[in-house]
Write a protein that holds these residues in place. Structure first.
Motif, PDB file in Angstrom:
ATOM      1  N   ASP A   1      62.111 -45.251  81.962  1.00 22.47           N
ATOM      2  CA  ASP A   1      62.147 -46.499  82.584  1.00 22.47           C
ATOM      3  C   ASP A   1      60.630 -47.218  82.274  1.00 22.47           C
ATOM      4  N   GLY A   2      60.562 -47.493  81.061  1.00 17.69           N
ATOM      5  CA  GLY A   2      59.989 -48.390  80.593  1.00 17.69           C
ATOM      6  C   GLY A   2      58.646 -47.879  80.671  1.00 17.69           C
ATOM      7  N   LYS A   3      58.045 -46.546  80.517  1.00 17.90           N
ATOM      8  CA  LYS A   3      56.777 -45.229  80.793  1.00 17.90           C
ATOM      9  C   LYS A   3      56.479 -45.514  78.889  1.00 17.90           C
ATOM     10  N   CYS A   4      57.926 -45.666  77.940  1.00 24.82           N
ATOM     11  CA  CYS A   4      57.301 -45.621  76.689  1.00 24.82           C
ATOM     12  C   CYS A   4      58.393 -47.245  76.049  1.00 24.82           C
ATOM     13  N   VAL A   5      57.334 -48.169  75.703  1.00 29.46           N
ATOM     14  CA  VAL A   5      57.396 -49.189  74.591  1.00 29.46           C
ATOM     15  C   VAL A   5      57.839 -49.126  73.440  1.00 29.46           C
ATOM     16  N   SER A   6      58.599 -49.741  72.359  1.00 32.69           N
ATOM     17  CA  SER A   6      58.518 -49.173  71.459  1.00 32.69           C
ATOM     18  C   SER A   6      58.899 -50.094  70.964  1.00 32.69           C
ATOM     19  N   HIS A   7      59.048 -51.612  69.569  1.00 30.16           N
ATOM     20  CA  HIS A   7      59.333 -52.239  68.092  1.00 30.16           C
ATOM     21  C   HIS A   7      59.496 -50.959  66.967  1.00 30.16           C
ATOM     22  N   SER A   8      60.924 -51.384  66.486  1.00 26.98           N
ATOM     23  CA  SER A   8      60.912 -50.660  65.461  1.00 26.98           C
ATOM     24  C   SER A   8      60.522 -51.388  64.251  1.00 26.98           C
TER      25      SER A   8
ATOM     26  N   LYS B   1      59.203 -47.543  60.571  1.00 28.00           N
ATOM     27  CA  LYS B   1      58.436 -46.573  61.550  1.00 28.00           C
ATOM     28  C   LYS B   1      58.728 -47.746  63.006  1.00 28.00           C
ATOM     29  N   SER B   2      57.709 -47.151  63.951  1.00 25.82           N
ATOM     30  CA  SER B   2      57.805 -47.571  65.167  1.00 25.82           C
ATOM     31  C   SER B   2      56.707 -47.981  66.022  1.00 25.82           C
ATOM     32  N   VAL B   3      55.856 -48.932  66.407  1.00 27.85           N
ATOM     33  CA  VAL B   3      54.928 -49.096  67.164  1.00 27.85           C
ATOM     34  C   VAL B   3      54.999 -48.890  68.726  1.00 27.85           C
ATOM     35  N   GLY B   4      54.828 -48.524  69.393  1.00 24.92           N
ATOM     36  CA  GLY B   4      54.775 -48.498  70.519  1.00 24.92           C
ATOM     37  C   GLY B   4      53.581 -47.836  71.516  1.00 24.92           C
ATOM     38  N   VAL B   5      53.731 -48.216  73.143  1.00 28.41           N
ATOM     39  CA  VAL B   5      52.926 -47.054  73.879  1.00 28.41           C
ATOM     40  C   VAL B   5      53.354 -46.786  74.774  1.00 28.41           C
ATOM     41  N   VAL B   6      53.002 -45.664  75.345  1.00 29.19           N
ATOM     42  CA  VAL B   6      52.808 -44.739  76.316  1.00 29.19           C
ATOM     43  C   VAL B   6      52.078 -45.263  77.687  1.00 29.19           C
ATOM     44  N   LEU B   7      52.615 -45.245  78.397  1.00 27.00           N
ATOM     45  CA  LEU B   7      51.624 -45.773  79.476  1.00 27.00           C
ATOM     46  C   LEU B   7      51.557 -44.409  80.306  1.00 27.00           C
ATOM     47  N   PRO B   8      50.297 -44.907  81.315  1.00 24.18           N
ATOM     48  CA  PRO B   8      50.317 -42.860  82.308  1.00 24.18           C
ATOM     49  C   PRO B   8      51.749 -42.332  82.685  1.00 24.18           C
TER      50      PRO B   8
ATOM     51  N   THR C   1      58.411 -35.398  77.508  1.00 25.35           N
ATOM     52  CA  THR C   1      59.631 -34.837  76.393  1.00 25.35           C
ATOM     53  C   THR C   1      60.271 -35.743  75.802  1.00 25.35           C
ATOM     54  N   PHE C   2      59.731 -35.936  74.276  1.00 25.73           N
ATOM     55  CA  PHE C   2      60.184 -36.944  73.722  1.00 25.73           C
ATOM     56  C   PHE C   2      61.365 -35.409  73.006  1.00 25.73           C
ATOM     57  N   ASN C   3      62.085 -35.866  72.318  1.00 28.78           N
ATOM     58  CA  ASN C   3      63.184 -35.166  71.207  1.00 28.78           C
ATOM     59  C   ASN C   3      62.758 -36.261  70.133  1.00 28.78           C
ATOM     60  N   THR C   4      63.058 -34.705  68.892  1.00 29.10           N
ATOM     61  CA  THR C   4      62.446 -35.568  67.356  1.00 29.10           C
ATOM     62  C   THR C   4      64.395 -35.546  66.603  1.00 29.10           C
ATOM     63  N   GLY C   5      64.644 -36.404  66.221  1.00 27.03           N
ATOM     64  CA  GLY C   5      66.025 -36.414  65.019  1.00 27.03           C
ATOM     65  C   GLY C   5      65.074 -35.819  63.258  1.00 27.03           C
ATOM     66  N   ALA C   6      64.720 -36.791  63.174  1.00 24.01           N
ATOM     67  CA  ALA C   6      64.051 -36.986  62.033  1.00 24.01           C
ATOM     68  C   ALA C   6      62.678 -36.371  62.276  1.00 24.01           C
ATOM     69  N   ALA C   7      61.534 -35.594  61.323  1.00 23.48           N
ATOM     70  CA  ALA C   7      60.157 -35.218  61.345  1.00 23.48           C
ATOM     71  C   ALA C   7      59.901 -36.443  61.753  1.00 23.48           C
ATOM     72  N   GLU C   8      58.789 -36.838  62.364  1.00 26.13           N
ATOM     73  CA  GLU C   8      58.222 -38.059  62.930  1.00 26.13           C
ATOM     74  C   GLU C   8      56.316 -37.150  62.776  1.00 26.13           C
ATOM     75  N   VAL C   9      55.492 -38.415  62.478  1.00 27.65           N
ATOM     76  CA  VAL C   9      54.034 -38.754  62.752  1.00 27.65           C
ATOM     77  C   VAL C   9      53.903 -39.110  63.758  1.00 27.65           C
TER      78      VAL C   9
ATOM     79  N   ILE D   1      51.521 -45.716  66.513  1.00 25.80           N
ATOM     80  CA  ILE D   1      52.679 -45.457  65.304  1.00 25.80           C
ATOM     81  C   ILE D   1      53.280 -44.424  64.764  1.00 25.80           C
ATOM     82  N   CYS D   2      54.594 -44.488  65.347  1.00 25.74           N
ATOM     83  CA  CYS D   2      55.851 -43.586  64.556  1.00 25.74           C
ATOM     84  C   CYS D   2      55.464 -43.844  63.430  1.00 25.74           C
ATOM     85  N   HIS D   3      55.837 -42.739  62.752  1.00 26.49           N
ATOM     86  CA  HIS D   3      55.888 -42.837  61.293  1.00 26.49           C
ATOM     87  C   HIS D   3      57.342 -42.031  61.325  1.00 26.49           C
ATOM     88  N   PHE D   4      58.128 -42.377  60.236  1.00 28.27           N
ATOM     89  CA  PHE D   4      59.282 -41.164  60.287  1.00 28.27           C
ATOM     90  C   PHE D   4      59.127 -40.333  59.036  1.00 28.27           C
ATOM     91  N   ALA D   5      59.319 -39.211  58.722  1.00 25.92           N
ATOM     92  CA  ALA D   5      59.427 -38.620  57.327  1.00 25.92           C
ATOM     93  C   ALA D   5      60.317 -38.627  57.160  1.00 25.92           C
TER      94      ALA D   5
END
Lengths: 105, 105
Positions: A20-27, A36-43, A47-55, A101-105
């Protein structure tokens, strides 16, 4: 040192909106095909699930995070990174904002 | 035709968060120095003020908007653009999500 900008990116104009907009990113896709993606998590606590490994690299603000299988909340602030394995998850707690920044491994 | 991506961009990694996260954008600078932003407005009714003149281009979802000095709400959907003068304002109503590119004139 925080990463203030990423050059040479092709930006997907439609945002990714999670929780619901608590996390917004652009790929982003770089010239070498790296995604990669750049994003923000608001207050929130999420819980986030990963597909590929992430940094996850913090560029401003901060969070607390807990990797799947761990009982320990750890803090991440500007310049800090943490890694999440593929097909795993992590919990994140944000008081103000966590810019990343979310880096995909 | 919607603009799905923007190439050759330098992306500011820290998001711009407005109205408690009802609007989140990331700033871009192109090779020729042109500045834009890509963002999303989540369900809300908001008033935005402009400094420089702006062109808002919808890339997904939609909104209704009303320019300062007008009584008419107009709709904007994917591929549509509307222009706002410098030092002016517009009201925007979003039901689901309004994904946009903001072009600075």
């Amino acid at each position: 040192m925080t990463t203030e900008s990423i050059a040479g990116a092709t930006v997907s104009t439609q945002a990714n909106v999670y929780f619901d907009g608590k996390c917004v990113s652009h790929s982003l896709t770089l010239a070498d095909g790296t995604k990669k993606s750049v994003g923000v998590v608001l207050p929130s606590t999420l819980t986030f699930n990963t597909g590929a490994a992430e940094v996850m690299e913090c560029v401003a603000g901060g969070c607390e995070y807990k990797l799947a299988g761990s009982d320990a909340w750890q803090t991440s602030g500007p310049g800090d990174k943490f890694s999440i394995p593929a097909n795993s998850s992590f919990d994140i707690r944000v008081d103000q904002a966590y810019h990343y920044i979310c880096h995909f491994a």
